[in-house]
Design a protein around this motif. Structure first.
Motif: not given
Length: 198
Positions: A1-2, A24-29, A63-65
């Protein structure tokens, strides 16, 4: 997620039939909201365990909620213990759901996080640290009328501590360390308790 917004009604975790496998979790924005509806009490709502190949990336202003508790006892509702981690101090993890009181939302995060927020609003969220101390590379915010219970696990904060209104920080017998490289501020509340502060 970008970028943008991703809403997950259920959970992000491994299957309930195995404890192996690499998530594998990948969040850059952007903002990812994990609702935790119809959750399983044998797993977390957001869960990454220390299995070979597992990784957790939360960088930039991502942001991870995580909104709801499972009511289970096996894993914390937010369980982050990946084999490799990449978390920037500008990212945010927020826990809780405005408008729905929750009394035992458990958090077990091994790596350092960026900003950490206990959601508040019309109903109190009680967030309990579980197993691992908390290392906050940004700001720690406890929003009124919610509560962060450390269960005597140490908390380290590189940014500011902001406890709004009737929010509460319960230190138990822990040590709360402010280790930022510049000036740091703490907005406290009358109901909060601290043991050792460094």
């Amino acid at each position: 997620v970008s970028g943008g917004a991703l809403n997950v009604n259920g959970s992000i975790r491994r299957s309930t039939s195995t404890i192996t496998g690499a998530l594998v979790y990948n969040q850059t924005g952007g903002t990812v909201t994990v609702g935790g509806r119809s959750s399983n009490t044998t797993r977390g709502v957001f869960e990454i365990d220390f299995n070979p190949g597992s990784s957790f990336t939360l960088t930039g202003t991502g942001t991870l909620i995580v909104e709801r508790q499972t009511g289970g006892t096996g894993y914390a509702d937010v369980f982050i213990n990946a084999a490799t981690n990449n978390v920037s101090s500008t990212s945010t993890i927020a826990v809780g759901l405005n408008g729905a009181a929750q009394t035992n939302l458990r958090v077990n995060i091994a790596p350092s996080v960026g900003n950490f927020t206990v959601v508040g609003g019309t109903s109190a969220q009680t967030v309990n640290l579980f197993s691992n101390p908390m290392i906050v590379g940004g700001n720690l915010t406890i929003t009124s009328p919610s509560i962060l219970v450390t269960n005597s696990l140490d908390v380290t904060i590189a940014g500011n501590l902001d406890i709004t209104g009737t929010g509460v920080y319960t230190g138990g017998t822990n040590t709360t360390t402010f280790n930022g490289t510049g000036a740091q501020a703490a907005a406290l509340s009358a109901g909060s308790t601290f043991n050792n502060v460094t």
